[in-house]
Design a protein around this motif. Structure first.
Motif, PDB file in Angstrom:
ATOM      1  N   SER A  98      -4.659  -0.855   4.365  1.00  0.00           N
ATOM      2  CA  SER A  98      -4.947  -1.347   3.062  1.00  0.00           C
ATOM      3  C   SER A  98      -5.295  -2.896   3.041  1.00  0.00           C
ATOM      4  O   SER A  98      -4.639  -3.797   4.098  1.00  0.00           O
ATOM      5  CB  SER A  98      -4.121  -1.236   1.854  1.00  0.00           C
ATOM      6  OG  SER A  98      -3.619  -2.441   1.324  1.00  0.00           O
TER       7      SER A  98
ATOM      8  N   TYR B  47      -7.730   2.122  -0.049  1.00  0.00           N
ATOM      9  CA  TYR B  47      -6.859   2.244   1.385  1.00  0.00           C
ATOM     10  C   TYR B  47      -7.647   3.239   2.355  1.00  0.00           C
ATOM     11  O   TYR B  47      -8.502   3.802   1.982  1.00  0.00           O
ATOM     12  CB  TYR B  47      -5.451   2.629   1.036  1.00  0.00           C
ATOM     13  CG  TYR B  47      -5.418   4.441   0.986  1.00  0.00           C
ATOM     14  CD1 TYR B  47      -5.709   5.035  -0.460  1.00  0.00           C
ATOM     15  CD2 TYR B  47      -4.878   5.097   2.019  1.00  0.00           C
ATOM     16  CE1 TYR B  47      -5.519   6.159  -0.314  1.00  0.00           C
ATOM     17  CE2 TYR B  47      -5.007   6.488   1.981  1.00  0.00           C
ATOM     18  CZ  TYR B  47      -5.169   7.144   0.585  1.00  0.00           C
ATOM     19  OH  TYR B  47      -5.028   8.456   0.146  1.00  0.00           O
TER      20      TYR B  47
ATOM     21  N   HIS C 224       0.749  -1.171  -0.011  1.00  0.00           N
ATOM     22  CA  HIS C 224       0.096   0.012   0.017  1.00  0.00           C
ATOM     23  C   HIS C 224       0.730   1.414   0.099  1.00  0.00           C
ATOM     24  O   HIS C 224       0.103   2.350  -0.101  1.00  0.00           O
ATOM     25  CB  HIS C 224      -1.259  -0.131   1.162  1.00  0.00           C
ATOM     26  CG  HIS C 224      -0.798   0.409   2.483  1.00  0.00           C
ATOM     27  ND1 HIS C 224      -0.853  -0.459   3.481  1.00  0.00           N
ATOM     28  CD2 HIS C 224      -0.870   1.847   2.820  1.00  0.00           C
ATOM     29  CE1 HIS C 224      -0.819   0.463   4.583  1.00  0.00           C
ATOM     30  NE2 HIS C 224      -0.670   1.761   4.312  1.00  0.00           N
TER      31      HIS C 224
ATOM     32  N   ASP D 175      -2.401  -5.946   1.808  1.00  0.00           N
ATOM     33  CA  ASP D 175      -1.055  -6.242   2.315  1.00  0.00           C
ATOM     34  C   ASP D 175      -1.170  -7.554   3.003  1.00  0.00           C
ATOM     35  O   ASP D 175      -2.121  -8.051   3.821  1.00  0.00           O
ATOM     36  CB  ASP D 175      -0.603  -5.410   3.379  1.00  0.00           C
ATOM     37  CG  ASP D 175      -0.374  -3.886   2.729  1.00  0.00           C
ATOM     38  OD1 ASP D 175       0.051  -3.722   1.483  1.00  0.00           O
ATOM     39  OD2 ASP D 175      -1.117  -2.909   2.985  1.00  0.00           O
TER      40      ASP D 175
END
Ligand SMILES: Cc1cc2nc3c(=O)[nH]c(=O)nc-3n(C[C@H](O)[C@H](O)[C@H](O)COP(=O)(O)OP(=O)(O)OC[C@H]3O[C@@H](n4cnc5c(N)ncnc54)[C@H](O)[C@@H]3O)c2cc1C
Length: 375
Positions: free
Chosen positions: A152, A127, A54, A155
C-alpha cells in the motif's frame, strides 16, 4: 472557585503521554506529565518505528479509519515538531510491502486483506497484492524465495527515538511541567479534583490522563476506568549502517534514515520480561536473510527487547470515566503510527473535557463487556 495546580496531569511520559501533553499544551491547558523514569518499562524506547496502515483494523473497522487519519496527519505533525524544536523525526511515507515467502503465505495475506476491506463500515483504501516481478522491480535486492507481497502507498516510518525527544522538548517549550521520577502510587478523586500521590509528593489537577503503558490497568481501577492491558514482548535486531538499498518500507525489515537495517519484531507472551533470547533472534535473522540475502553479510550491532502495551483484542482503548469525571485513559500498541492522532485529535477533546462518541465510542473498553456477554 477551586484552584487546581494543573488543568491536566498526564500520568506517563512515553510516546502516548508526551503526544497528548503536547496537544493539551497547544490547546492552552496547564499540563503536567508525571513519569516513572528511564528505568521503567517503556515501549517508546524499543519500537520498530513504522507508521503502518495497510493491515490494521480486521475486527474493528473504525481502527483502520483512525490509523489512516493519523497517517494522513503525520507529515504536518512532523513538520510542526521540526519548526518548533528543530528536531527532524525523519518521517517518510514511501509505501510499504509485506513480503510472503511461500504461496500459502501470500494466499493467507490476500485473504486477510480481502476480509479487512469488506468489513461493514470499512473506509476502503488502495492496496494491491503483487507478484514477485513487481516486488523485484521495486526492491531489486529481494531474495529468490519471495513470491509476492501486499503493498500500500500509505505506509511509512520515522525515527522514533527522535520523535520521543522532539515531543519531550516540544511539550516543555509549550510550558508543560515534566516531572520525572514521579511514579504515581495512588489516585484520589475528591470534590472534583484529582490528587496523584507519588513518593515525592502530591500533584493536583482537574483532569487526569492515564498514559502509563502497562500500568494503566492498576491505575484505572483507582479512577473508575477499566483498562485491561498486558505486556507483550517484541525483539529487534539492528545491523551496521549500509548504503541505501530499500526505497520502500518492508514490514519487519526496514532501513533507518541513518542507514542501519532493523529486523523485527517478534510477538511473544512472556509477561513483563524484557529479555533478549537467542532462539527468537535466530528466527528473525533467518527470515530476514531469506527476504534480503545481502543482510547475511552485515554485522549485527545490537539486539533488544521491549514490551508492547497490548489490549485483549489488540485495538486501542480510549475512555473517559463516568465514576470520576475528568479521568481519561489511553492505551495502544501502535503509538508511533497513532502519535499524530493522539497529539492533534485526541488531546483537543481531552482539553474540552469530553470525548466525542463519533470518534471514540468504538474504542471504549465497554466493548469487552459486549464481547463477554456474547461469548
Ligand atoms: C518491539 C516493539 C515494536 C513496536 N513497533 C511499533 C511500530 O513499528 N509502530 C508503532 O506504531 N508502534 C510500535 N510499537 C508500539 C509503540 O512503541 C507503543 O505503542 C508506544 O510506545 C506506547 O507508548 P506508551 O506511552 O503508551 O507506553 P510506554 O512507552 O510503555 O510508556 C509508559 C510510560 O509510563 C510511565 N509510567 C508507568 N507507570 C507509571 C506510573 N505509575 N506513574 C508515572 N509514570 C508511569 C513510564 O515511565 C513510561 O515512560 C512497538 C512496540 C514494541 C515493544
Amino acid at each position: 472557585m477551586t484552584v487546581h495546580e494543573f488543568d491536566v496531569a498526564v500520568i506517563g511520559g512515553g510516546l502516548m503521554g508526551s503526544a497528548i501533553a503536547w496537544g493539551l499544551a497547544k490547546a492552552g491547558q496547564r499540563t503536567a506529565v508525571l513519569d516513572e523514569g528511564d528505568i521503567a518499562y517503556r515501549a517508546s524506547r524499543g519500537n520498530f518505528a513504522l507508521v503502518w496502515v495497510h493491515s490494521k483494523g480486521l475486527g474493528l473497522a473504525p481502527y483502520s479509519a483512525w490509523t489512516m487519519r493519523s497517517s494522513n496527519a503525520w507529515a504536518d505533525f512532523a513538520d510542526q515538531l521540526k519548526q518548533q524544536t528543530g528536531v527532524d523525526v525523519a518521517f517518510e511515507r514511501p509505501g510499504g510491502f509485506h513480503l510472503s515467502l511461500s504461496q500459502a503465505e501470500l494466499e493467507a495475506r490476500a485473504s486477510m486483506m480481502g476480509r479487512l476491506q469488506s468489513q461493514p463500515g470499512m473506509q476502503r483504501f488502495d492496496y494491491e497484492i503483487v507478484d514477485r516481478d513487481r516486488v523485484k522491480a521495486a526492491l531489486p535486492q529481494v531474495g529468490p524465495e519471495v513470491v509476492g507481497a501486499s503493498y500500500s502507498r500509505f505506509d511509512g516510518h520515522c525515527n522514533s527515538l527522535r520523535l520521543f525527544r522532539a515531543l519531550n522538548t516540544g511539550m516543555q517549550q509549550l510550558g508543560v511541567s515534566y516531572l520525572p521520577e514521579r511514579r504515581v502510587e495512588s489516585i484520589a478523586h475528591e470534590s472534583g479534583e484529582f490528587r496523584l500521590v507519588t513518593a515525592r509528593g502530591e500533584v493536583r489537577a482537574a483532569k487526569i490522563v492515564l498514559a502509563a503503558g502497562i500500568d494503566n490497568g492498576r491505575l484505572g481501577a483507582m479512577a473508575g476506568l477499566d483498562v485491561p492491558v498486558r505486556p507483550q514482548r517484541g525483539q529487534i535486531i539492528v545491523t551496521e549502517k549500509v548504503a541505501p538499498f530499500m526505497p520502500y518500507v518492508v514490514q519487519n525489515l526496514r532501513q533507518t534514515d541513518e542507514g542501519g537495517i532493523m529486523i523485527g519484531d517478534s510477538v511473544e507472551e512472556a509477561g513483563a520480561d524484557p529479555a533478549v533470547t537467542a532462539p527468537v533472534i535466530a528466527v528473525l535473522a533467518e527470515r530476514a536473510v531469506r527476504k534480503f540475502p545481502l543482510v547475511a553479510k552485515l554485522n549485527v550491532v545490537r539486539t533488544w527487547a521491549a514490551l508492547r502495551v497490548m489490549t485483549q483484542d489488540g485495538f486501542p482503548i480510549y475512555d473517559e470515566s463516568t465514576r470520576c469525571p475528568g479521568a481519561f485513559a489511553a492505551s495502544c500498541h501502535s503509538g508511533v503510527t497513532l502519535c499524530a492522532a493522539h497529539a492533534l485529535f485526541l488531546a483537543p477533546q481531552i482539553a474540552r473535557g469530553h470525548l466525542s462518541a463519533d470518534d471514540f465510542a468504538p474504542f471504549s473498553a465497554r466493548r469487552f463487556d459486549v464481547q463477554a456477554a456474547a461469548a
